[in-house]
Design an enzyme around this catalytic site. Structure first.
Site, PDB file in Angstrom:
ATOM      1  N   ASN A 198     -10.671   7.163  54.511  1.00 55.88           N
ATOM      2  CA  ASN A 198      -9.754   6.139  53.982  1.00 55.88           C
ATOM      3  C   ASN A 198      -8.360   6.218  54.584  1.00 55.88           C
ATOM      4  O   ASN A 198      -7.641   5.226  54.632  1.00 55.88           O
ATOM      5  CB  ASN A 198      -9.710   6.154  52.449  1.00 55.88           C
ATOM      6  N   GLY A 276     -11.660  14.511  49.683  1.00 51.89           N
ATOM      7  CA  GLY A 276     -12.887  13.723  49.501  1.00 51.89           C
ATOM      8  C   GLY A 276     -13.289  13.734  48.040  1.00 51.89           C
ATOM      9  O   GLY A 276     -12.462  13.951  47.154  1.00 51.89           O
ATOM     10  N   THR A 278     -15.028  14.632  44.373  1.00 55.25           N
ATOM     11  CA  THR A 278     -15.092  15.830  43.544  1.00 55.25           C
ATOM     12  C   THR A 278     -16.457  16.521  43.705  1.00 55.25           C
ATOM     13  O   THR A 278     -16.528  17.752  43.778  1.00 55.25           O
ATOM     14  CB  THR A 278     -14.816  15.463  42.072  1.00 55.25           C
ATOM     15  N   GLU A 298      -8.291  18.145  47.664  1.00 55.72           N
ATOM     16  CA  GLU A 298      -7.713  16.874  47.187  1.00 55.72           C
ATOM     17  C   GLU A 298      -8.895  15.985  46.865  1.00 55.72           C
ATOM     18  O   GLU A 298      -9.506  15.411  47.756  1.00 55.72           O
ATOM     19  CB  GLU A 298      -6.855  16.229  48.278  1.00 55.72           C
ATOM     20  N   CYS A 332      -7.433   7.445  46.689  1.00 56.26           N
ATOM     21  CA  CYS A 332      -7.711   8.305  45.530  1.00 56.26           C
ATOM     22  C   CYS A 332      -6.683   8.096  44.422  1.00 56.26           C
ATOM     23  O   CYS A 332      -6.917   8.507  43.291  1.00 56.26           O
ATOM     24  CB  CYS A 332      -7.670   9.775  45.934  1.00 56.26           C
ATOM     25  N   GLU A 504      -0.222  19.221  48.891  1.00 55.45           N
ATOM     26  CA  GLU A 504       0.021  18.905  50.301  1.00 55.45           C
ATOM     27  C   GLU A 504       1.356  18.199  50.429  1.00 55.45           C
ATOM     28  O   GLU A 504       1.794  17.491  49.522  1.00 55.45           O
ATOM     29  CB  GLU A 504      -1.100  18.011  50.824  1.00 55.45           C
TER      30      GLU A 504
HETATM   31  C1  SIN Z   1      -5.715   9.461  49.247  1.00 50.55           C
HETATM   32  O1  SIN Z   1      -6.090   8.449  48.752  1.00 50.55           O
HETATM   33  O2  SIN Z   1      -6.462  10.432  49.295  1.00 50.55           O
HETATM   34  C2  SIN Z   1      -4.353   9.636  49.854  1.00 50.55           C
HETATM   35  C3  SIN Z   1      -3.378   8.640  49.436  1.00 50.55           C
HETATM   36  C4  SIN Z   1      -1.998   8.897  49.959  1.00 50.55           C
HETATM   37  O3  SIN Z   1      -1.732   9.838  50.691  1.00 50.55           O
HETATM   38  O4  SIN Z   1      -1.126   8.117  49.600  1.00 50.55           O
END
Ligand code: SIN
Length: 524
Positions: A198, A276, A278, A298, A332, A504
């Protein structure tokens, strides 16, 4: 400073693909089309950024692998190119190479790593147009959004380059006479990095920037859907002088599980960083436990987006759109459950629907498109399942709700949602804004926290007491108050509960790649 100002403005507009729609003067009246316009694929200024091989020890190589896998454009399902389908053997070799490179890379000074990361940052920004074309082609997001992602991704090299010179230890007052205590920070070693499709550029740079700044070397399994962005970034890294073996990229498709398992069980790999789902995160963690590796995870989210009755409704709508529809809803931290106070529900939902009607679905290269396709048919199936479940159980379809063939699904708003519907309990990962009416602060906090996930939550309110109360009670690693865009290199990204471990970006991001060593010197 000029550099910073440019980048920040760039991020603000490009991270929000709907900027031109939500800034009032520039609303364009276009309706969702049922057919996707055929577009020309823009030509790269520098075609040598498009690489069709793995990247090991600064060499473009198939490592003798003859089995190839195709990468396709999610908007057309047409093949973009082919890459070698590497497996566990190639990972083993890459890990040995990264281990060898670690011996010298870990001995470089923070300043040397700073200089290289900043050069890499500049090289990315100089090639932003080409990198965005590659990204749009393999991921489907609009070119404007892809440019925003490339700049966002580059910012992690700039940030962590500047952190490389600040990996301070500490001095601890001794409790025994004649002793001195200090701590130093040291790189963990070879890091296995597994990234999603993504954000094909930014999820790599967020991890690689921190790892390299700390003095680690990396073996990356890039997402099989979107490997070309990773490979183009590596080419730029090589050009600016990142030494051989420091970054290695394993393309893989059919052997994804085996590659993940090798990275997680290989004793030379000292840390796994994964973004990715869960379910996969749990599997990787259990594999990594055999050699007690450090892990950063994450994972999935199920973000709530709460609009209280004292909210600035117009800003709340724009922020909901930016948060919900970024990346066609495939992030996410996308607003999965939008709770709207009953007193303002009608006003909010009517105005939101009016704006969503003006979105234009299309190929990411079509400059009229405000959103692109989903990544693949699996993504479409999930979205369909969630919308069908909601409607079957009494939700109101306010706009959208149609699959347009291929991987295209209309931006959709569903009203009168209830917590017993699938969307409340599963991350949709698609362009579906699901509106849940609510009555009280107590009720909505309970609903928002009623999930095993805890990545991000958002809310709009004006009452200052409420802002503190709600922010403190929401169970997530990140909370946005009166905003729908919270990500940056400056701030810690990460979750709690089943959304993961570690942070992160920000001043703490580099710590995930360093061990603290305590040194006690006696006999003084
Ligand atoms: C993600 O959806 O995993 C990352 C989103 C972001 O860094 O803004």
């Amino acid at each position: 400073m000029i550099r910073f100002a440019f980048q920040n403005n760039y991020l603000k507009t490009c991270l929000n693909p709907y900027h031109s729609l939500i800034s009032k003067k520039r609303i364009v009246s276009i309706s969702i089309r049922t057919m996707v316009t055929i577009v020309d694929i823009p030509k790269l200024k520098d075609p040598s950024l498009f690489k069709e091989a793995g990247f090991i020890n600064n060499e473009w190589t198939n490592m003798g692998v003859t089995e190839m896998f195709p990468v396709t454009d999610p908007a057309t399902d047409k093949e973009i190119g082919q890459l070698p389908d590497m497996g566990a053997n190639e990972v083993k070799k890459a890990v040995d190479i990264a281990h060898h490179a670690f011996k010298s890379w870990s001995q470089t000074t923070g300043e040397q790593r700073h200089d290289l990361l900043l050069k890499w940052y500049r090289a990315i920004m100089e090639n932003v147009d080409d990198l965005a074309i590659i990204l749009t082609h393999e991921n489907g997001k609009t070119l404007k959004e892809a440019k925003g992602e490339v700049a966002y991704g580059a910012s992690f090299f700039q940030w962590f380059g500047e952190e490389a010179i600040r990996t301070y230890g500490s001095v601890i007052p001794a409790h025994v006479p004649g002793q001195r205590y200090v701590t130093i920070k040291q790189p963990v070693g070879v890091v296995g990095i597994i990234t999603p499709w993504n954000f094909p550029a930014a999820m790599i740079t967020r991890k690689v920037g921190a790892a390299l700044a700390a003095g680690c070397t990396v073996v990356i399994k890039a997402a099989s859907e979107t490997p070309y962005s990773a490979l183009a970034l590596a080419e730029l890294g090589k050009r600016v002088g990142i030494p051989p073996g420091v970054i290695n990229i394993i393309p893989t498709h059919e052997h994804t599980k085996e590659v993940g398992s090798e990275l997680c069980t290989n004793p030379t790999v000292k840390k796994i960083s994964f973004t990715g789902s869960t379910a996969i995160g749990k599997l990787l963690m259990s594999q990594a436990s055999g050699t007690m590796k450090r892990v950063s995870m994450e994972l999935g989210g199920n973000a709530s987006f709460i609009i209280f009755d004292d909210a600035d409704i117009s800003n709340a709508i724009d922020a909901t759109i930016a948060c919900k529809f970024r990346g066609t809803g495939q992030t996410c931290i996308s607003a999965n459950r939008i709770y709207v106070h009953k007193k303002i529900y009608k006003e909010f939902s009517t105005a939101l629907v009016e704006k969503v009607k003006k979105f234009q679905m299309g190929h990411g290269f079509d400059d009229k498109a405000t959103y692109g396709p989903l990544i693949n048919s699996k993504g479409v199936e999930k979205v369909k399942r969630h919308v069908e479940d909601a409607i079957k159980n009494g939700a109101e379809l306010l706009v959208g709700g149609k699959h347009h063939g291929g991987n295209f699904y209309e931006a959709t708003v569903l009203g009168n949602m209830r917590p017993d519907m699938l969307i409340h309990n599963e991350e949709t990962f698609g362009p579906i804004a699901a509106l849940f009416p609510f009555d009280s602060e107590e009720e909505v906090i309970k609903l928002a926290n009623d999930t095993p996930f805890g990545l991000a939550n958002y809310f709009f309110a004006r009452d200052i007491g409420r802002c503190w109360r709600v922010a403190e009670r929401l169970e997530s690693g990140m909370v946005g108050i009166n905003t729908g865009l919270i990500s940056s290199c400056y701030t810690p990204f990460g979750g709690i509960k089943e959304s993961g471990l570690g942070r992160e970006g920000s001043h703490v991001g580099i710590d995930d790649y360093m061990n603290i060593k305590y040194i006690n010197m006696g006999g003084i």
